[in-house]
Design a protein around this motif. Structure first.
Motif, PDB file in Angstrom:
ATOM      1  N   THR A 330       3.447 -12.493   7.526  1.00 58.65           N
ATOM      2  CA  THR A 330       3.752 -11.567   6.946  1.00 58.65           C
ATOM      3  C   THR A 330       5.225 -11.820   6.408  1.00 58.65           C
ATOM      4  N   PHE A 331       6.171 -12.017   7.487  1.00 56.60           N
ATOM      5  CA  PHE A 331       7.579 -12.232   7.214  1.00 56.60           C
ATOM      6  C   PHE A 331       7.782 -13.003   5.964  1.00 56.60           C
ATOM      7  N   ILE A 348      17.596 -12.869   1.301  1.00 55.66           N
ATOM      8  CA  ILE A 348      15.820 -12.469   1.183  1.00 55.66           C
ATOM      9  C   ILE A 348      15.588 -12.253   2.777  1.00 55.66           C
ATOM     10  N   PHE A 349      15.757 -13.318   3.682  1.00 58.92           N
ATOM     11  CA  PHE A 349      15.229 -13.194   4.976  1.00 58.92           C
ATOM     12  C   PHE A 349      15.986 -12.032   5.875  1.00 58.92           C
ATOM     13  N   MET A 356      11.210  -4.704   7.796  1.00 57.31           N
ATOM     14  CA  MET A 356      10.268  -4.453   8.784  1.00 57.31           C
ATOM     15  C   MET A 356      10.664  -4.053   9.978  1.00 57.31           C
ATOM     16  N   MET A 357      12.068  -3.711  10.167  1.00 52.43           N
ATOM     17  CA  MET A 357      12.438  -2.888  11.246  1.00 52.43           C
ATOM     18  C   MET A 357      12.850  -1.746  10.818  1.00 52.43           C
ATOM     19  N   LEU A 378       8.537  -1.268   3.608  1.00 49.57           N
ATOM     20  CA  LEU A 378       9.093  -0.369   4.408  1.00 49.57           C
ATOM     21  C   LEU A 378       7.901   0.439   5.324  1.00 49.57           C
ATOM     22  N   VAL A 379       6.644   0.815   4.702  1.00 43.60           N
ATOM     23  CA  VAL A 379       5.300   1.300   4.969  1.00 43.60           C
ATOM     24  C   VAL A 379       4.993   0.338   6.231  1.00 43.60           C
ATOM     25  N   THR A 380       5.025  -0.757   5.676  1.00 44.27           N
ATOM     26  CA  THR A 380       4.355  -1.934   6.832  1.00 44.27           C
ATOM     27  C   THR A 380       5.055  -1.929   8.071  1.00 44.27           C
TER      28      THR A 380
END
Length: 450
Positions: A330-331, A348-349, A356-357, A378-380
């Motif tokens: 996913t990342f 981007i990374f 994700m945090m 952000l939801v994920t």
């Protein structure tokens, strides 16, 4: 030749009489004779003839025994050779009968010494066989008649008496019958008259307890197997004598038919009976007899308790390894989507990891494409962070343990050695064809003290 048109020699008439009187119930009869013996057999009785060969006598008798021909009529110049071979066959053969009958006939020549028959009663091999009948020529009182004494050994009673000859009857060739009409196989094993039965054992609770305090137990012994032996001897009137070989426990049997421990005492005839939690072991059954089982038992293996997992991997425990792989995928997928949206590899990374945090971007000039991807990420991240936080709190609250050992497969997978006080613990599984059982049985470490 075993079925001639007529019987003419007195010894042949006597042999025929003995067969019809005592061997009609036999399945098959084996003649071990150096010369032809003319007899007529009952129609229901099959037979086999062995021409004794000193170098191969054991195999000859073994072949006949395995065919079911386990009653014997023997006529040899050296009957002791038969008894030695017969005892070996008793250990080698798979077909075993406890009521085998052996009838020894004298040779019909002038130089034959009939004392070789009676001397045979002093052999150790003879003391193991109850049904032995010696046909010994008696002193003749008439030139026209021949007399034969029927002799066996006492077999029962005190040790100094068991090898003594027991004169049963006399057969007169002129009269054609026995003088006393006695039973020529009198030992039915129902009364041993105090005969000593040697039993090998060692202390192993709750089956055998030896050397007990006489104030607590008058006979100084107790246990499940002990009670069975004492009750058996009470039934058949025998005397128990224990053979102690505690150092080797159950022991083992070697390829040369010797051994140590309980099974070694029995196979080498140092003891008549072996007890102390013996199982139905195949390799031991090949050279000795087993009774019917008297109890079912099982073995409980004690394995180490699961250990607490080390602290360095606690942060990884909230998710499974598959979940971590999905997160990594996913990342990189989100990073690639962000690259397509902003058409640049700038941060981007770092931006993907931050979202994700649940950390938002600080660039207010983002286009709607970037903001759309940022919103979904952000939801994920919010979902992942909450799931990971709950799992991590659980991991710190309840300690995690390594998998427990609950099966043979677990024992093999952990490559764990297991110990016991004797290799006898593997006798029941050592011949298993299952790979798991085979690997497990090879990992034992036996020691006298565990």
């Amino acid at each position: 030749m075993l079925i001639p048109p007529s019987i003419h020699l007195p010894i042949e008439i006597l042999a025929n009489t003995l067969i019809y009187s005592y061997l009609q119930s036999s399945f098959c009869l084996t003649f071990v004779t150096e010369t032809d013996l003319a007899v007529n057999l009952p129609s229901n009785l099959s037979s086999m003839r062995i021409q004794p060969n000193d170098s191969d006598l054991v195999n000859q008798i073994l072949y006949a025994s395995e065919k079911g021909c386990s009653d014997y009529i023997i006529q040899m110049h050296e009957p002791e050779d038969f008894m030695v071979a017969f005892e070996k066959v008793n250990h080698l053969g798979d077909i075993r009968r406890s009521d085998k009958k052996l009838i020894f006939l004298p040779m019909q020549d002038e130089i034959y010494n009939a004392s070789v028959l009676t001397d045979m009663l002093s052999l150790k091999q003879t003391s193991f066989v109850a049904n032995i009948l010696l046909v010994v020529p008696a002193v003749q009182s008439s030139d026209d008649c021949e007399f034969y004494d029927m002799i066996t050994h006492k077999f029962v009673g005190h040790d100094e008496e068991i090898h003594k000859p027991l004169y049963l009857d006399r057969w007169d060739s002129c009269a054609g019958h026995f003088q006393k009409a006695m039973n020529l196989f009198p030992h039915d094993m129902s009364n041993l008259y105090g005969k000593t039965v040697k039993v090998t054992a060692f202390t192993y609770k709750p089956y055998v307890l030896l050397d007990l305090d006489p104030s607590l137990n008058p006979i100084g012994r107790d246990g499940i197997d002990i009670k069975a032996i004492d009750e058996f001897c009470r039934w058949v009137n025998c005397t128990v004598e224990f053979v102690r070989n505690d150092g080797y426990l159950w022991g083992e049997i070697y390829e040369n038919s010797t051994g140590v421990g309980i099974v070694g005492d029995v196979v080498e005839d140092r003891a008549d009976i072996g007890i102390t939690a013996l199982y139905s072991w195949y390799e031991e059954f090949r050279v000795m007899d087993f009774t019917a089982p008297i109890i079912r038992t099982a073995v409980t293996c004690i394995a180490p308790a699961p250990r607490i997992l080390t602290s360095w991997d606690l942060p990884l425990l909230p998710f499974t390894w598959l979940m971590w792989v999905c997160l990594i995928f996913t990342f990189f997928y989100a990073s690639f989507a962000l690259f397509l949206a902003q058409r640049s590899t700038d941060k981007i990374f770092l931006s993907t990891f931050g979202m994700m945090m649940t950390q938002s971007r600080d660039d207010s000039s983002d286009t709607w494409r970037i903001r759309s991807i940022t919103g979904w990420m952000l939801v994920t991240g919010l979902i992942i962070d909450n799931a990971y936080g709950g799992g991590l709190a659980s991991s710190f609250t309840l300690p995690k343990y390594e998998p427990s050992i609950d099966s043979v497969q677990d024992l093999v997978d952990r490559k764990m050695e297991w110990g016991a006080n004797s290799e006898a613990w593997t006798f029941s599984i050592i011949l298993s064809e299952e790979v798991i059982i085979e690997r497990d049985s090879s990992s034992i470490r036996a020691s006298a003290i565990v």
